[in-house]
Design a protein around this motif. Structure first.
Motif, PDB file in Angstrom:
ATOM      1  N   ASP A  99     -43.056 -61.554  51.931  1.00  0.00           N
ATOM      2  CA  ASP A  99     -42.672 -60.828  50.724  1.00  0.00           C
ATOM      3  C   ASP A  99     -41.184 -61.076  50.523  1.00  0.00           C
ATOM      4  O   ASP A  99     -40.326 -60.276  50.900  1.00  0.00           O
ATOM      5  CB  ASP A  99     -42.955 -59.329  50.882  1.00  0.00           C
ATOM      6  CG  ASP A  99     -42.612 -58.529  49.639  1.00  0.00           C
ATOM      7  OD1 ASP A  99     -42.056 -59.114  48.680  1.00  0.00           O
ATOM      8  OD2 ASP A  99     -42.880 -57.305  49.615  1.00  0.00           O
ATOM      9  N   TRP A 100     -40.853 -62.219  49.895  1.00  0.00           N
ATOM     10  CA  TRP A 100     -39.459 -62.630  49.801  1.00  0.00           C
ATOM     11  C   TRP A 100     -38.670 -61.768  48.832  1.00  0.00           C
ATOM     12  O   TRP A 100     -37.446 -61.587  49.028  1.00  0.00           O
ATOM     13  CB  TRP A 100     -39.384 -64.102  49.407  1.00  0.00           C
ATOM     14  CG  TRP A 100     -40.142 -64.989  50.343  1.00  0.00           C
ATOM     15  CD1 TRP A 100     -41.206 -65.793  50.067  1.00  0.00           C
ATOM     16  CD2 TRP A 100     -39.907 -65.142  51.754  1.00  0.00           C
ATOM     17  NE1 TRP A 100     -41.639 -66.440  51.196  1.00  0.00           N
ATOM     18  CE2 TRP A 100     -40.861 -66.060  52.246  1.00  0.00           C
ATOM     19  CE3 TRP A 100     -38.982 -64.596  52.649  1.00  0.00           C
ATOM     20  CZ2 TRP A 100     -40.918 -66.429  53.589  1.00  0.00           C
ATOM     21  CZ3 TRP A 100     -39.036 -64.963  53.986  1.00  0.00           C
ATOM     22  CH2 TRP A 100     -39.990 -65.874  54.447  1.00  0.00           C
ATOM     23  N   ASN A 101     -39.309 -61.233  47.829  1.00  0.00           N
ATOM     24  CA  ASN A 101     -38.597 -60.330  46.923  1.00  0.00           C
ATOM     25  C   ASN A 101     -38.099 -59.097  47.674  1.00  0.00           C
ATOM     26  O   ASN A 101     -36.938 -58.715  47.572  1.00  0.00           O
ATOM     27  CB  ASN A 101     -39.511 -59.909  45.770  1.00  0.00           C
ATOM     28  CG  ASN A 101     -39.583 -60.954  44.678  1.00  0.00           C
ATOM     29  OD1 ASN A 101     -39.236 -62.112  44.896  1.00  0.00           O
ATOM     30  ND2 ASN A 101     -40.048 -60.566  43.506  1.00  0.00           N
ATOM     31  N   ARG A 150     -27.166 -61.731  41.744  1.00  0.00           N
ATOM     32  CA  ARG A 150     -28.116 -62.261  40.766  1.00  0.00           C
ATOM     33  C   ARG A 150     -29.532 -62.274  41.338  1.00  0.00           C
ATOM     34  O   ARG A 150     -30.496 -61.911  40.644  1.00  0.00           O
ATOM     35  CB  ARG A 150     -27.712 -63.670  40.341  1.00  0.00           C
ATOM     36  CG  ARG A 150     -28.601 -64.251  39.234  1.00  0.00           C
ATOM     37  CD  ARG A 150     -28.210 -65.664  38.876  1.00  0.00           C
ATOM     38  NE  ARG A 150     -26.798 -65.768  38.515  1.00  0.00           N
ATOM     39  CZ  ARG A 150     -25.870 -66.368  39.241  1.00  0.00           C
ATOM     40  NH1 ARG A 150     -26.200 -66.949  40.395  1.00  0.00           N
ATOM     41  NH2 ARG A 150     -24.616 -66.427  38.835  1.00  0.00           N
ATOM     42  N   ALA A 151     -29.686 -62.691  42.590  1.00  0.00           N
ATOM     43  CA  ALA A 151     -31.008 -62.706  43.220  1.00  0.00           C
ATOM     44  C   ALA A 151     -31.585 -61.301  43.304  1.00  0.00           C
ATOM     45  O   ALA A 151     -32.780 -61.090  43.065  1.00  0.00           O
ATOM     46  CB  ALA A 151     -30.911 -63.326  44.614  1.00  0.00           C
ATOM     47  N   PHE A 152     -30.740 -60.324  43.627  1.00  0.00           N
ATOM     48  CA  PHE A 152     -31.210 -58.940  43.689  1.00  0.00           C
ATOM     49  C   PHE A 152     -31.690 -58.469  42.327  1.00  0.00           C
ATOM     50  O   PHE A 152     -32.769 -57.869  42.196  1.00  0.00           O
ATOM     51  CB  PHE A 152     -30.084 -58.038  44.202  1.00  0.00           C
ATOM     52  CG  PHE A 152     -30.464 -56.587  44.293  1.00  0.00           C
ATOM     53  CD1 PHE A 152     -31.091 -56.088  45.426  1.00  0.00           C
ATOM     54  CD2 PHE A 152     -30.199 -55.717  43.246  1.00  0.00           C
ATOM     55  CE1 PHE A 152     -31.451 -54.750  45.509  1.00  0.00           C
ATOM     56  CE2 PHE A 152     -30.557 -54.374  43.327  1.00  0.00           C
ATOM     57  CZ  PHE A 152     -31.184 -53.890  44.459  1.00  0.00           C
ATOM     58  N   THR A 189     -39.229 -64.577  41.128  1.00  0.00           N
ATOM     59  CA  THR A 189     -39.784 -64.526  42.477  1.00  0.00           C
ATOM     60  C   THR A 189     -38.858 -65.286  43.418  1.00  0.00           C
ATOM     61  O   THR A 189     -38.520 -66.439  43.173  1.00  0.00           O
ATOM     62  CB  THR A 189     -41.189 -65.151  42.515  1.00  0.00           C
ATOM     63  OG1 THR A 189     -42.034 -64.429  41.611  1.00  0.00           O
ATOM     64  CG2 THR A 189     -41.767 -65.080  43.923  1.00  0.00           C
ATOM     65  N   ALA A 190     -38.460 -64.624  44.492  1.00  0.00           N
ATOM     66  CA  ALA A 190     -37.587 -65.251  45.481  1.00  0.00           C
ATOM     67  C   ALA A 190     -38.410 -66.111  46.429  1.00  0.00           C
ATOM     68  O   ALA A 190     -39.641 -66.118  46.393  1.00  0.00           O
ATOM     69  CB  ALA A 190     -36.810 -64.186  46.247  1.00  0.00           C
TER      70      ALA A 190
END
Length: 229
Positions: free
Chosen positions: A133-135, A186-188, A197-198
């Motif tokens: 679960d990369w997010n 930004r990723a957060f 999706t990360a």
């Protein structure tokens, strides 16, 4: 019965003297044929409604294409070029909208209503990573990063601080990580409610930043904890 030209001639006597030849009544014949053809045996292999609709659709497309080819310079080749150009334009428009949406994604608050320690956030991030679960892993790593700076006294605790604000404040006390902090924020934001999706690479990049900030020493000018920018 005698042969006359290309038909057999039936003597008049065969029908009775002075009577017209017998003929088959067309109305009963037509009704009999209709009843016969209504037998389900004759329709076992007929296409179903979906197949008929599909065939009708492609017939319509073909007719439309033929009509366009007749009115377009170059015929079918000209129509194909126009269609490909429209597809390319649609793809470019979609990519442009995607970039605009990402650029306009507002920054999300880092912490929720249940404060935890940096160690707890890191443990939760690792658990998410084990489940791929990369997010969740990215979000928890960003929380761990910010909470760690608060625990060290480098940032003043601020419950409503957004990811962008946290990155800007961290850059004031630990300069030299500006690009990495902006990427982390930004990723957060994108994984929190930006519809992105990360992946494993994004998560590892944030964990590396977290480790680097834990080793970094504050700048000499940072005498007091940084608050909200």
């Amino acid at each position: 019965m005698t042969w006359r030209g290309d038909v057999w001639a039936v003597p008049a006597a065969a029908h009775g003297a002075g009577e017209p030849p017998a003929s088959w009544d067309r109305v009963p014949a037509r009704e009999a044929a209709r009843r016969e053809l209504s037998d389900p045996r004759y329709h076992e292999h007929d296409p179903n409604l979906l197949q008929r609709a599909w065939t009708a659709f492609w017939d319509w497309v073909q007719n439309l294409f033929d009509a366009a080819a007749g009115a377009t310079p170059g015929g079918g080749i000209g129509v194909t070029v126009i269609v490909l150009a429209l597809i390319a334009l649609a793809i470019a428009f979609r990519l442009r909208l995607g970039r605009t949406a990402r650029a306009s994604t507002p920054s999300a608050a880092v912490f929720d209503a249940h404060p935890r320690t940096a160690a707890e956030h890191r443990a939760q991030a690792e658990a998410y990573a084990l489940d791929h679960d990369w997010n969740g892993a990215v979000q928890e790593t960003m929380r761990a990063l910010v909470r760690s700076l608060e625990e060290r006294g480098l940032l003043s605790p601020y419950p409503g601080r957004t990811a962008d604000e946290a990155a800007a404040a961290a850059d004031l006390v630990l300069p030299g990580h500006s690009d990495a902090l902006r990427d982390a924020a930004r990723a957060f934001d994108e994984t929190t409610y930006g519809g992105r999706t990360a992946d494993h690479t994004t998560y590892r990049r944030l964990t590396a930043l977290d480790a680097a900030l834990r080793r970094a020493k504050p700048a000499d000018t940072a005498r007091t904890p940084a608050g909200r920018p």
